[in-house]
Motif scaffolding. Structure first.
Motif, PDB file in Angstrom:
ATOM      1  N   LEU A  48       3.134  -6.530  -3.220  1.00  0.00           N
ATOM      2  CA  LEU A  48       1.964  -7.372  -3.497  1.00  0.00           C
ATOM      3  C   LEU A  48       2.270  -8.855  -3.316  1.00  0.00           C
ATOM      4  O   LEU A  48       1.414  -9.620  -2.867  1.00  0.00           O
ATOM      5  N   CYS A  49       3.483  -9.267  -3.650  1.00  0.00           N
ATOM      6  CA  CYS A  49       3.798 -10.698  -3.552  1.00  0.00           C
ATOM      7  C   CYS A  49       3.872 -11.172  -2.101  1.00  0.00           C
ATOM      8  O   CYS A  49       3.831 -12.373  -1.843  1.00  0.00           O
ATOM      9  N   THR A  81       7.622  11.127 -12.037  1.00  0.00           N
ATOM     10  CA  THR A  81       6.351  10.418 -12.055  1.00  0.00           C
ATOM     11  C   THR A  81       6.016  10.019 -10.634  1.00  0.00           C
ATOM     12  O   THR A  81       6.880   9.600  -9.871  1.00  0.00           O
ATOM     13  N   THR A  82       4.785  10.182 -10.294  1.00  0.00           N
ATOM     14  CA  THR A  82       4.353   9.786  -8.964  1.00  0.00           C
ATOM     15  C   THR A  82       3.563   8.498  -9.078  1.00  0.00           C
ATOM     16  O   THR A  82       2.684   8.367  -9.918  1.00  0.00           O
ATOM     17  N   LYS A  83       3.916   7.554  -8.251  1.00  0.00           N
ATOM     18  CA  LYS A  83       3.227   6.276  -8.240  1.00  0.00           C
ATOM     19  C   LYS A  83       2.368   6.240  -6.993  1.00  0.00           C
ATOM     20  O   LYS A  83       2.862   6.397  -5.893  1.00  0.00           O
ATOM     21  N   HIS A  84       1.095   6.038  -7.191  1.00  0.00           N
ATOM     22  CA  HIS A  84       0.176   6.079  -6.057  1.00  0.00           C
ATOM     23  C   HIS A  84      -0.092   4.690  -5.491  1.00  0.00           C
ATOM     24  O   HIS A  84      -0.510   4.565  -4.362  1.00  0.00           O
ATOM     25  N   ARG A 103      -2.149  -1.875  -7.598  1.00  0.00           N
ATOM     26  CA  ARG A 103      -1.060  -1.245  -8.342  1.00  0.00           C
ATOM     27  C   ARG A 103      -1.348   0.229  -8.610  1.00  0.00           C
ATOM     28  O   ARG A 103      -0.444   1.013  -8.818  1.00  0.00           O
ATOM     29  N   VAL A 104      -2.636   0.597  -8.614  1.00  0.00           N
ATOM     30  CA  VAL A 104      -3.034   1.980  -8.891  1.00  0.00           C
ATOM     31  C   VAL A 104      -3.438   2.711  -7.619  1.00  0.00           C
ATOM     32  O   VAL A 104      -3.131   3.880  -7.440  1.00  0.00           O
ATOM     33  N   HIS A 105      -4.147   2.022  -6.712  1.00  0.00           N
ATOM     34  CA  HIS A 105      -4.649   2.642  -5.480  1.00  0.00           C
ATOM     35  C   HIS A 105      -4.004   1.943  -4.284  1.00  0.00           C
ATOM     36  O   HIS A 105      -3.991   0.726  -4.216  1.00  0.00           O
ATOM     37  N   PRO A 106      -3.522   2.681  -3.306  1.00  0.00           N
ATOM     38  CA  PRO A 106      -2.866   2.037  -2.166  1.00  0.00           C
ATOM     39  C   PRO A 106      -3.822   1.662  -1.041  1.00  0.00           C
ATOM     40  O   PRO A 106      -3.386   1.420   0.072  1.00  0.00           O
ATOM     41  N   THR A 107      -5.121   1.595  -1.307  1.00  0.00           N
ATOM     42  CA  THR A 107      -6.087   1.313  -0.243  1.00  0.00           C
ATOM     43  C   THR A 107      -7.008   0.173  -0.644  1.00  0.00           C
ATOM     44  O   THR A 107      -7.150  -0.157  -1.816  1.00  0.00           O
ATOM     45  N   CYS A 143      -8.407  -9.563  -9.627  1.00  0.00           N
ATOM     46  CA  CYS A 143      -9.160  -8.311  -9.469  1.00  0.00           C
ATOM     47  C   CYS A 143      -8.428  -7.308  -8.583  1.00  0.00           C
ATOM     48  O   CYS A 143      -8.363  -6.123  -8.900  1.00  0.00           O
ATOM     49  N   ILE A 144      -7.899  -7.766  -7.450  1.00  0.00           N
ATOM     50  CA  ILE A 144      -7.328  -6.843  -6.473  1.00  0.00           C
ATOM     51  C   ILE A 144      -5.916  -6.400  -6.837  1.00  0.00           C
ATOM     52  O   ILE A 144      -5.521  -5.277  -6.515  1.00  0.00           O
ATOM     53  N   ASP A 145      -5.147  -7.241  -7.522  1.00  0.00           N
ATOM     54  CA  ASP A 145      -3.775  -6.861  -7.861  1.00  0.00           C
ATOM     55  C   ASP A 145      -3.712  -5.625  -8.764  1.00  0.00           C
ATOM     56  O   ASP A 145      -2.963  -4.690  -8.468  1.00  0.00           O
TER      57      ASP A 145
END
Length: 154
Positions: free
Chosen positions: A72-73, A62-65, A126-130, A120-122
């Motif tokens: 995040l913390c 599985t690739t996590k993007h 978690r899905v997009h690194p930007t 909203c941003i968290d």
């Protein structure tokens, strides 16, 4: 006899033309079916490769993007009522389009300085690194990592 012979010849010609018409119709129908089947074979999805009986284990990758929770913390959070005008340049979240309230907890992305609601941003990170606005990567480098006591101001 002439009339019966000509009648028999006329019936034979009718049967002959009927058989030609029927043969031509069946030939055209067969050709249409053949072209339809060939089109189906060309446009269907490819079959999966055959599996061998020697493989007993299945490998799943599985690739996590997005970013991990431990990354995040480490991003700084601020309470909107304590924010300075230099750190929060807008009056609303660009993701949910709601205005900030004094009790809202905001997350500051260190690379670009954009501010969003944490709720909203968290999920976005978690899905997009930007960053959703400028598309810069907000990944902290070791030089940018703030000290542990300065991370969260709530």
């Amino acid at each position: 006899m002439n009339s019966t012979t000509s009648l028999a010849q006329e019936q034979a010609q009718n049967m002959s033309s009927l058989s030609y018409g029927l043969g031509l119709s069946l030939g055209v129908l067969f050709l249409i079916l053949l072209l339809t089947y060939a089109s189906y074979l060309c446009n269907r999805s490819p079959l999966p490769p055959p599996t061998t009986a020697r493989t007993n284990t299945t490998t799943t990758t599985t690739t996590k993007h997005g970013l991990d929770e431990d990354i995040l913390c480490h991003y700084p959070t601020i309470l909107y009522r304590h924010s300075e005008s230099s750190s929060v340049s807008s009056s609303g979240c660009s993701i949910c389009l709601a205005d900030y309230k004094d009790s809202d907890v905001l997350r500051l992305l260190p690379e670009c300085g954009h501010v969003f609601h944490c709720r909203c941003i968290d999920p976005w990170l978690r899905v997009h690194p930007t960053c959703p606005i400028c598309r810069n990567s907000p990944v902290l480098t070791p030089v940018q990592t703030p000290p542990a006591g300065v991370i969260t101001v709530v």
